[in-house]
Design a protein around this motif. Structure first.
Motif, mmCIF file in Angstrom:
data_model
loop_
_atom_site.group_PDB
_atom_site.id
_atom_site.type_symbol
_atom_site.label_atom_id
_atom_site.label_comp_id
_atom_site.label_asym_id
_atom_site.label_seq_id
_atom_site.Cartn_x
_atom_site.Cartn_y
_atom_site.Cartn_z
ATOM 1 N N THR B 253 0.844 -1.190 0.000
ATOM 2 C CA THR B 253 0.000 0.000 0.000
ATOM 3 C C THR B 253 0.881 1.241 0.000
ATOM 4 O O THR B 253 1.719 1.411 0.893
ATOM 5 C CB THR B 253 -0.880 0.027 1.261
ATOM 6 O OG1 THR B 253 -1.524 -1.221 1.357
ATOM 7 C CG2 THR B 253 -1.904 1.139 1.177
ATOM 8 N N GLU B 256 -2.637 5.588 1.576
ATOM 9 C CA GLU B 256 -3.652 5.082 2.484
ATOM 10 C C GLU B 256 -4.426 6.270 3.043
ATOM 11 O O GLU B 256 -3.915 7.028 3.861
ATOM 12 C CB GLU B 256 -2.969 4.295 3.606
ATOM 13 C CG GLU B 256 -3.903 3.440 4.401
ATOM 14 C CD GLU B 256 -3.126 2.595 5.422
ATOM 15 O OE1 GLU B 256 -1.889 2.449 5.279
ATOM 16 O OE2 GLU B 256 -3.764 2.120 6.372
ATOM 17 N N SER B 258 -7.580 7.718 5.109
ATOM 18 C CA SER B 258 -8.567 7.278 6.087
ATOM 19 C C SER B 258 -9.404 8.444 6.580
ATOM 20 O O SER B 258 -8.878 9.496 6.948
ATOM 21 C CB SER B 258 -7.884 6.641 7.300
ATOM 22 O OG SER B 258 -6.862 5.786 6.882
ATOM 23 N N SER B 275 -12.373 6.772 2.848
ATOM 24 C CA SER B 275 -11.225 5.919 3.121
ATOM 25 C C SER B 275 -10.935 5.112 1.865
ATOM 26 O O SER B 275 -11.852 4.552 1.265
ATOM 27 C CB SER B 275 -11.501 4.975 4.294
ATOM 28 O OG SER B 275 -11.725 5.732 5.468
ATOM 29 N N ASP B 277 -7.506 2.840 -0.157
ATOM 30 C CA ASP B 277 -6.100 2.461 -0.270
ATOM 31 C C ASP B 277 -5.740 2.306 -1.740
ATOM 32 O O ASP B 277 -6.535 1.781 -2.503
ATOM 33 C CB ASP B 277 -5.843 1.098 0.398
ATOM 34 C CG ASP B 277 -6.019 1.176 1.900
ATOM 35 O OD1 ASP B 277 -6.099 2.308 2.409
ATOM 36 O OD2 ASP B 277 -6.093 0.108 2.526
ATOM 37 N N HIS B 279 -2.568 0.643 -4.006
ATOM 38 C CA HIS B 279 -1.342 -0.138 -3.889
ATOM 39 C C HIS B 279 -0.393 0.151 -5.033
ATOM 40 O O HIS B 279 -0.811 0.604 -6.101
ATOM 41 C CB HIS B 279 -1.666 -1.638 -3.879
ATOM 42 C CG HIS B 279 -2.632 -2.017 -2.815
ATOM 43 N ND1 HIS B 279 -3.991 -2.028 -3.034
ATOM 44 C CD2 HIS B 279 -2.443 -2.364 -1.519
ATOM 45 C CE1 HIS B 279 -4.599 -2.378 -1.915
ATOM 46 N NE2 HIS B 279 -3.686 -2.585 -0.967
#
Ligand SMILES: Nc1ncnc2c1ncn2[C@@H]1O[C@H](COP(=O)(O)OP(=O)(O)O)[C@@H](O)[C@H]1O
Ligand SMILES: [Mg+2]
Lengths: 392, 503
Positions: B253, B256, B258, B275, B277, B279
């Motif tokens: 990741t 990220e 949030s 939120s 993520d 990668h």
């Protein structure tokens, strides 16, 4: 050398419009001079005489203008070189004007409209004067100290504008106009205090600056021309380098040309606004120092004349470029110096010079009009002026 | 009613925008005009509608030559137009907008809207438009505003309706609805000239297709032609529309996000509790109809927004509250939404624009002094590498075409050492050729192990590039779905409707 050539080329490309504007202003000024001569109104009946008289009065006035700004044959009786005394006066007037003009120019390039050169000039004059008369320092050092005093004081005064804009969004045009008032009245008050009152005088004039704090004269006591003009030219070159070669200048120009893009690319707009205005203040303040240390030798209520306001015209005429600003300031210096002679030698009042200056601005501000008059298509317009005025 | 254009030529200075165009539109057909941006489509239609006058050429309606010198002539001849940019007054009601320019007053000198109201109601019913005559225009969704424009044309008995890029501003659902409306109009005998550069729509709705390139007609086609064929005629060279991308090789990741919430200065929430993520080695597309908070989301990642809470971890380090510069140099490449407004400085050269965010770093500068020669040399390299068509590193960016402008932005952002690419609407307003280029670059970035977050309102783009799709609706992410989701399900999600089957 190549770069210098390129710079000249670019400048001359954008110089056509100001030149034409100036030409138009001179032309309309000529008409005004002709019609301000009462004689002419008696000649309606005979067109030839009417025209002749008109041309003659305009011609006389402009000749006197040149005599007062470049060369005057009447002064050569003692010494031929003295004929150039008017030219030296042009440089004396131009020196502070170059510096205030640069102040406005630099602000323009960063997207700010600095109306406050007048106030910044006053603070510079105050700083130079105080250091100049209050201390006793060795030669050179004293002059440098006085200049430093001017730069610091005026720099802070200018920086305040940028700081307020960056912090609160207060528009610099309004803030500088208000600060100009404050500067003028602060100066009047200051001149009434014990510290600034000259011994034995009741009128608002500060003690003279010490000999050591005066700028050296260039050609002896017969002329007022002093180191100020070289300081101004040197600083103009530095500003050119600042804008074109340094990372600061790059940020200034970026913020001026597109604030959003500059911000998105991670530049700090508050930093740019504040630092630009500090430098602008310092420039105008240096103008005040040159005036006090180079030709007036004392702080007076009218020390700033209209250097700060003419600066706006000069920057516009110079298209917000350092070299252009220098040329425009020299031109205005000549108009100012020559205007006095014109008033003395002919019936034409010096106000006509002010009218010509105003017309230049008008024609510059309306490029479309100038283009239409000369049927021009490809003259560069004023888009390189980055300041956005009220919408900025 | 049929319309024929014969030998229409129109120049703007040295630029020939329309070059001897012959075009015939039959009664009751949907005639698509396909062409890249700047091909001359709007110019041609503005001529037909009387907004521009041609340098030469003739217009015939039902075989009879007519002179159209202003829009009222066109309306009188039965030609109506819906512009690319709407011409409605936002604070007026639908009825007021429709009578605008044709106002009738009653005996007391008061504006009489009754007739307009009933006409609107009639047309609305006839074509299933569902438009309230008394609604204020600015409160209506874009799709409905467009229908108001269509009604305005129909109310003046337009028999030929020109639609200039009508789908550019619509959601996929609204687009489908518009295509349906067009088919209904056709059934009633109205001819439609449908301008677009989107191939799918052409295939779906058109009866005949005329392709324009650089002001000339380069071919005609039937809707059965393949997209590749249409695209290559439009661009003038073979085009490969399928993005050949290998499956994503997903790494750790890198980005990220949030609980990201952004408010405006009055405390109103612009985006809410996002939120997400991303990668290494994958492209996550944020899909959504324009104006659902994508702009603020993208800007917040770069700390360009002021009132933000939550956290943004770049390779494990929280950058929330950093300066913009700090965020960029933490390893994010940023392609902003509008190249003209916040991506580039038009009055600067290409070389200068290429160093907007690295101007003070070696080798571009030594201390306070910049190194113009290095900057120019580097620019020359980028210009070749990114195929920026220009007259050299010192050319002003403002004189470049849209595609080349975007290449300058890409060249700048992708030439820095970055781990993450945040791209906001990177192909908006670009032609097919440039879109291809931008897409290739984005996939290359992914394959080089970067995490790519792509904001896009174009379904085609989302499906071409995404490995995963996050759908944004009203300031929040309502679902994250695999790229295998169907077009219609994604369209529904973008409209805020969660389909039954979802991941
Ligand atoms: N009023 C105008 N003045 C100068 N150039 C124009 C004008 N209108 C359009 N153009 C130019 O004509 C070309 C065709 O434009 P346009 O018809 O709007 O293209 P399209 O609608 O196919 O995208 C473009 O290069 C555009 O820049
Ligand atoms: Mg168009």
């Amino acid at each position: 050398m190549n770069k210098f050539k390129k710079y000249i080329e670019e400048t001359s490309k954008s110089i056509a419009l100001p030149l034409l504007a100036f030409f138009l202003a001179i032309l309309s000024g000529g008409l005004l001079i002709a019609f301000s001569d009462p004689k002419i109104y008696k000649l309606w009946k005979s067109p030839l005489e009417f025209l002749g008289t008109g041309f003659a009065s305009a011609g006389h006035a402009y000749l006197a203008l040149i005599q007062g700004s470049i060369f005057d044959g009447n002064l050569t009786s003692k010494n031929f070189l003295l004929g150039f005394y008017p030219l030296s006066e042009t440089f004396v007037v131009a020196a502070p004007l170059i510096l205030t003009g640069l102040s406005v120019t630099l602000a323009f390039r960063a997207g700010l409209f600095n109306i406050g050169a007048q106030g910044q000039f006053i603070f510079g004059a105050i700083g130079a004067s105080y250091v100049g008369f209050h201390y006793n320092l060795p030669p050179v050092i004293h002059a440098l100290a006085a200049i430093l005093g001017a730069i610091v004081l005026a720099g802070l005064w200018g920086g305040l504008v940028g700081f307020l804009k960056a912090r609160t969004g207060a528009h610099e045009v309004i803030v500088t106009i208000m600060l100009n008032y404050i500067s003028v009245y602060f100066l009047l008050w200051l001149l009434s205090t014990q510290t600034f009152l000259r011994k034995g005088r009741q009128d608002p004039i500060a003690p003279p600056v010490n000999e050591n704090a005066r700028l050296p004269k260039l050609f002896g006591m017969d002329y007022r021309i002093n180191l100020g003009i070289f300081i101004a030219l040197g600083v103009a070159y530095l500003i050119h380098i600042l804008l074109s070669r340094t990372t600061w200048g790059f940020q200034f120009r970026s913020v001026g040309a597109n604030t959003l893009a500059a911000k998105t690319a991670g530049m700090s707009v508050p930093f740019v606004m504040t630092s630009v205005m500090v430098i602008c203040g310092a420039l105008a303040g240096l103008g005040g120092a040159v005036q006090v240390m180079g030709s007036e030798y004392a702080l007076t209520a009218g020390v700033a004349g209209s250097f700060g306001f003419d600066a706006i015209t000069v920057a516009l005429l110079g298209r917000a470029k350092p070299l252009g600003t220098v040329l425009a300031a020299l031109l205005f210096g000549a108009l100012r110096a020559g205007g006095l002679t014109m008033q003395a030698n002919t019936t034409t009042p010096i106000d006509i010079v002010l009218v010509i200056q105003a017309l230049v601005v008008l024609f510059i501000a309306a490029p479309a009009m100038v283009r239409a008059i000369f049927k021009l298509k490809n003259v560069k317009s004023g888009t390189d002026m980055a300041a956005k005025g009220w919408n900025g | 009613m049929s319309v024929e254009l014969r030998g229409i030529t129109k120049s703007f200075g040295a630029l020939v925008a329309n070059d001897g165009i012959d075009l015939r539109v039959e009664t009751g057909e949907i005639h698509a005009i396909l062409g890249e941006n700047g091909a001359g489509k709007s110019t041609l239609m503005n001529i037909l509608y009387g907004l521009l006058s041609p340098d030469s050429g003739q217009i015939l309606v039902d075989e009879k030559p007519i002179i159209i010198s202003e829009p009222s002539d066109a309306l009188a001849a039965g030609i109506g137009m819906v512009h690319q940019h709407f011409m409605l007054i936002p604070v007026f009601t639908v009825a007021e907008n429709i009578v605008l320019g044709h106002e009738k007053v009653n005996g007391f000198g008061v504006l009489d809207l009754e007739k307009a109201r009933s006409e609107i109601a009639r047309i609305s019913k006839e074509f299933n438009f569902d438009v309230d005559p008394d609604a204020v225009v600015e409160t209506l969704p874009v799709g409905i505003q467009q229908r108001v424009e269509v009604i305005r044309a129909l109310i003046y008995n337009a028999k030929v309706l020109i639609l200039d890029e009508p789908t550019a501003v619509l959601t996929p659902q609204e687009t489908d609805e518009l295509l349906q409306v067009m088919k209904n109009l056709k059934k009633q005998g109205t001819s439609i000239i449908f301008i677009t550069h989107k191939l799918r729509e052409v295939q779906e709705a058109a009866d005949r297709i005329t392709i324009i390139r650089r002001g000339k007609i380069v071919g005609t086609a039937l809707p059965t032609a393949s997209q590749e064929d249409l695209a290559s005629q439009m661009v003038g060279r073979p085009v490969d529309l399928t993005m050949n991308k290998s499956p994503a090789k997903i790494g750790k990741t890198l980005l990220e996000i949030s609980n990201l919430t952004v408010t405006d200065s009055t405390g109103r929430e612009l985006i809410h509790d996002i939120s997400l993520d991303v990668h290494a080695g994958e492209i996550v597309a944020v899909a959504g109809v324009q104006g659902n908070g994508q702009t603020e989301f993208a800007r917040a990642i770069l700390n360009l927004e002021e009132h933000v809470s939550g956290s943004i971890l770049v390779d494990g380090k929280d950058i929330l509250g950093e300066t913009v510069r700090g965020s960029l140099h933490s390893g994010i490449a940023f392609i902003p939404e509008s190249r003209e407004l916040d991506g580039l400085i038009g009055s600067f050269s290409i070389a200068e624009n290429l160093i907007l965010d690295t101007f003070d770093l070696a080798p571009n500068a030594k201390g306070l002094l910049m190194s113009p020669n290095t900057v120019t040399n580097e620019a020359v390299k980028r210009i070749t590498e990114f195929d920026i068509r220009s007259q050299g590193a010192n050319e002003l960016v403002s004189s470049l075409s849209g595609g080349n402008k975007q290449k300058v932005v890409l060249a700048r952002e992708l030439s820095r050492p970055v781990k993450i690419v945040v791209a906001s609407q990177p192909t908006r307003g670009l032609d097919v050729g440039s879109i291809e280029f931008v897409h290739e670059k984005i996939v290359q970035e992914r394959d080089a192990g970067r995490a790519v977050l792509l904001f896009s309102t174009e379904l085609d783009e989302v499906f071409a590039l995404a490995d995963r799709i996050a759908v944004m609706y009203r300031g929040t992410i309502i679902d994250i779905v695999p790229a295998t989701i169907s077009r219609s399900d994604l369209g529904l999600l973008m409209a805020g409707v969660k389909p039954k089957v979802s991941s």
